[in-house]
Motif scaffolding. Structure first.
Motif, PDB file in Angstrom:
ATOM      1  N   LYS A 171     -25.451  16.264  -3.980  1.00  0.00           N
ATOM      2  CA  LYS A 171     -26.492  16.085  -2.964  1.00  0.00           C
ATOM      3  C   LYS A 171     -26.102  16.692  -1.631  1.00  0.00           C
ATOM      4  N   GLU A 172     -24.877  16.416  -1.196  1.00  0.00           N
ATOM      5  CA  GLU A 172     -24.470  16.772   0.157  1.00  0.00           C
ATOM      6  C   GLU A 172     -23.832  18.160   0.271  1.00  0.00           C
ATOM      7  N   ASN A 173     -23.167  18.610  -0.773  1.00  0.00           N
ATOM      8  CA  ASN A 173     -22.472  19.905  -0.708  1.00  0.00           C
ATOM      9  C   ASN A 173     -22.454  20.541  -2.094  1.00  0.00           C
ATOM     10  N   PRO A 174     -23.567  21.106  -2.522  1.00  0.00           N
ATOM     11  CA  PRO A 174     -23.667  21.657  -3.876  1.00  0.00           C
ATOM     12  C   PRO A 174     -22.724  22.833  -4.150  1.00  0.00           C
ATOM     13  N   ASN A 175     -22.170  23.414  -3.078  1.00  0.00           N
ATOM     14  CA  ASN A 175     -21.221  24.514  -3.277  1.00  0.00           C
ATOM     15  C   ASN A 175     -19.767  24.036  -3.364  1.00  0.00           C
ATOM     16  N   SER A 176     -19.553  22.751  -3.219  1.00  0.00           N
ATOM     17  CA  SER A 176     -18.186  22.226  -3.306  1.00  0.00           C
ATOM     18  C   SER A 176     -17.682  22.300  -4.740  1.00  0.00           C
ATOM     19  N   LEU A 177     -16.359  22.232  -4.882  1.00  0.00           N
ATOM     20  CA  LEU A 177     -15.774  22.342  -6.216  1.00  0.00           C
ATOM     21  C   LEU A 177     -16.175  21.170  -7.109  1.00  0.00           C
ATOM     22  N   ARG A 178     -16.251  19.980  -6.547  1.00  0.00           N
ATOM     23  CA  ARG A 178     -16.623  18.825  -7.363  1.00  0.00           C
ATOM     24  C   ARG A 178     -18.053  18.931  -7.874  1.00  0.00           C
ATOM     25  N   ALA A 179     -18.928  19.559  -7.097  1.00  0.00           N
ATOM     26  CA  ALA A 179     -20.301  19.753  -7.552  1.00  0.00           C
ATOM     27  C   ALA A 179     -20.384  20.885  -8.574  1.00  0.00           C
ATOM     28  N   LYS A 180     -19.730  21.988  -8.293  1.00  0.00           N
ATOM     29  CA  LYS A 180     -19.844  23.159  -9.168  1.00  0.00           C
ATOM     30  C   LYS A 180     -19.097  22.994 -10.481  1.00  0.00           C
ATOM     31  N   TYR A 181     -18.023  22.163 -10.467  1.00  0.00           N
ATOM     32  CA  TYR A 181     -17.222  22.003 -11.676  1.00  0.00           C
ATOM     33  C   TYR A 181     -17.389  20.621 -12.305  1.00  0.00           C
ATOM     34  N   ALA A 182     -18.533  20.012 -12.055  1.00  0.00           N
ATOM     35  CA  ALA A 182     -18.827  18.752 -12.736  1.00  0.00           C
ATOM     36  C   ALA A 182     -19.001  19.023 -14.231  1.00  0.00           C
ATOM     37  N   VAL A 183     -18.553  18.075 -15.036  1.00  0.00           N
ATOM     38  CA  VAL A 183     -18.664  18.197 -16.493  1.00  0.00           C
ATOM     39  C   VAL A 183     -19.786  17.276 -16.961  1.00  0.00           C
ATOM     40  N   ASN A 184     -20.680  17.815 -17.780  1.00  0.00           N
ATOM     41  CA  ASN A 184     -21.838  17.057 -18.246  1.00  0.00           C
ATOM     42  C   ASN A 184     -21.429  15.739 -18.906  1.00  0.00           C
ATOM     43  N   ASN A 185     -22.208  14.699 -18.603  1.00  0.00           N
ATOM     44  CA  ASN A 185     -22.057  13.379 -19.227  1.00  0.00           C
ATOM     45  C   ASN A 185     -20.774  12.640 -18.821  1.00  0.00           C
ATOM     46  N   ILE A 186     -20.021  13.182 -17.855  1.00  0.00           N
ATOM     47  CA  ILE A 186     -18.829  12.480 -17.364  1.00  0.00           C
ATOM     48  C   ILE A 186     -19.058  12.160 -15.891  1.00  0.00           C
ATOM     49  N   PRO A 187     -19.154  10.871 -15.547  1.00  0.00           N
ATOM     50  CA  PRO A 187     -19.549  10.496 -14.183  1.00  0.00           C
ATOM     51  C   PRO A 187     -18.485  10.741 -13.122  1.00  0.00           C
ATOM     52  N   ILE A 188     -17.217  10.837 -13.492  1.00  0.00           N
ATOM     53  CA  ILE A 188     -16.180  11.024 -12.475  1.00  0.00           C
ATOM     54  C   ILE A 188     -15.896  12.508 -12.284  1.00  0.00           C
ATOM     55  N   ASP A 189     -15.418  12.847 -11.077  1.00  0.00           N
ATOM     56  CA  ASP A 189     -15.123  14.253 -10.784  1.00  0.00           C
ATOM     57  C   ASP A 189     -13.880  14.699 -11.555  1.00  0.00           C
ATOM     58  N   GLN A 190     -13.708  16.002 -11.665  1.00  0.00           N
ATOM     59  CA  GLN A 190     -12.658  16.563 -12.511  1.00  0.00           C
ATOM     60  C   GLN A 190     -11.490  17.159 -11.738  1.00  0.00           C
ATOM     61  N   LEU A 191     -11.480  16.924 -10.432  1.00  0.00           N
ATOM     62  CA  LEU A 191     -10.433  17.502  -9.597  1.00  0.00           C
ATOM     63  C   LEU A 191      -9.873  16.450  -8.646  1.00  0.00           C
ATOM     64  N   HIS A 192      -8.599  16.558  -8.363  1.00  0.00           N
ATOM     65  CA  HIS A 192      -7.947  15.637  -7.437  1.00  0.00           C
ATOM     66  C   HIS A 192      -7.212  16.435  -6.372  1.00  0.00           C
TER      67      HIS A 192
END
Length: 360
Positions: free
Chosen positions: A183-204
């Motif tokens: 919603k807030e930053n669609p170009n961020s890595l967490r938005a661009k690299y979200a994995v379908n059907n997994i609610p948590i982000d994939q990067l730390h």
């Protein structure tokens, strides 16, 4: 050189870009001028240089290449461009689902954004390790999903460096949750690299420089290993081998030079006991003084084994021509150096030689 403190100076000459010839000229001039009253030689270097040759008390480089190498050794950040930003190291984790699906893409993005990968390892975290690393999140609703994700397959652990690495990586990651990021930053890595059907982000990423230091230590702990320069190599090539140890970034935590007893040599090579060459090997190891060191570094055991090279120097010359054994070994028994095979062996060997395991 090890008898007391050295003064290590970076010398520049304002009116010339090449300081080396001027310094060498000063050295040669001092050596060619006989002693005369101090008042007649106002440009002479003062102090102990009045009575000793500069050559004997100063190490002077012969070329820009030599000077650059020694500057990098003693002052590793000397050539870093001076800005208001600070070169830092931060921890990045690529969690299993993203690593499996888009490894190449995320790694390329990291490099494109100016990060360098200082260290990396791929690890399948146990439940215990995951709980320890994320203990501050254990009471959160999302923790069971995080625990399941982090133990589902390999995680790629990266130590990233660049100017202001911590803040820059956090900015690239974006908001903490996938929903907020989209919603807030669609170009961020967490938005661009979200994995379908997994609610948590994939990067730390580490939150602060202090957190980065703690988290890096968690995944890349300092190790100690026992390293030994064998008698024949210690006699002929000690200085060269010691230089390679330092150039490889090891800290020499403990060092002594002594001849091994038969008992110590037998302990080091107990796995070979009963083999035809065992007695000859023990004799080789006890024929004179060895240089025995505790080397400290992240991943020290494995990195020392890589620096040593293959056991057979002929194989080392073909597969690892820059390794210690390729350059300084005599034969497969007198093969210049010895090192622990694993962390457990390293601790036992250190205790055997130095009588303790705790290294300051």
């Amino acid at each position: 050189m090890m008898s007391g403190p050295c003064h290590i100076l970076v010398i520049t000459k304002k009116e010339a870009t090449d300081a080396i010839p001027h310094w060498k000229e000063l050295r040669e001039l001092r050596e060619s001028v006989p002693d005369e009253p101090k008042a007649e030689k106002p440009d002479r270097l003062e102090g102990t240089m009045e009575t000793e040759s500069i050559l004997n008390i100063c190490d002077v480089q012969d070329s820009v290449e030599d000077a650059s190498r020694q500057l990098a050794f003693f002052f590793p950040n000397f050539y870093i461009k001076k800005t208001d930003q600070k070169v830092e190291k931060t921890l990045a984790l690529i969690r299993p689902s993203l690593l499996k699906e888009r490894r190449h893409s995320i790694m390329q993005r990291i490099k494109d954004d100016g990060f360098k990968i200082a260290m990396q390892k791929e690890i399948i975290l146990s439940e215990e390790q995951t709980r320890e690393f994320y203990k501050e999140h254990e009471n959160q609703d999302y923790f069971p999903v995080l625990l399941e994700q982090m133990t589902s397959g390999p995680t790629l652990v990266l130590a990233l460096t660049r100017e202001n690495a911590v803040a820059h990586w956090r900015d690239l990651l974006g908001p903490k949750t996938v929903e907020e990021a989209k919603k807030e930053n669609p170009n961020s890595l967490r938005a661009k690299y979200a994995v379908n059907n997994i609610p948590i982000d994939q990067l730390h990423g580490s939150s602060t420089p202090d957190d980065a230091q703690k988290e890096l230590q968690f995944f890349f702990p300092q190790e100690h290993t026992l390293a030994l320069i064998k008698p024949a190599a210690a006699k002929k090539h000690k200085d060269d081998i010691m230089q390679k140890v330092k150039d490889a970034g090891f800290t020499i935590s403990k060092i002594k030079e002594e001849a091994l007893t038969r008992e110590m040599a037998t302990q080091f090579y107990k796995d070979h006991k009963g083999k035809p060459f065992f007695e000859e090997l023990v004799t080789c190891m006890t024929e004179g003084p060895s240089v025995i060191m505790v080397l400290t570094k992240v991943n020290a055991v494995e990195e020392w084994r890589q620096l040593m090279g293959p056991t057979d120097p002929e194989v080392a010359k073909e597969t690892s021509p820059e390794s210690i054994r390729a350059r300084f070994a005599q034969d497969i028994l007198s093969n210049a150096v010895h090192g622990s095979s694993n962390r457990e062996h390293a601790l036992k060997s250190i205790e055997c030689v130095f009588g303790e395991i705790d290294i300051d």
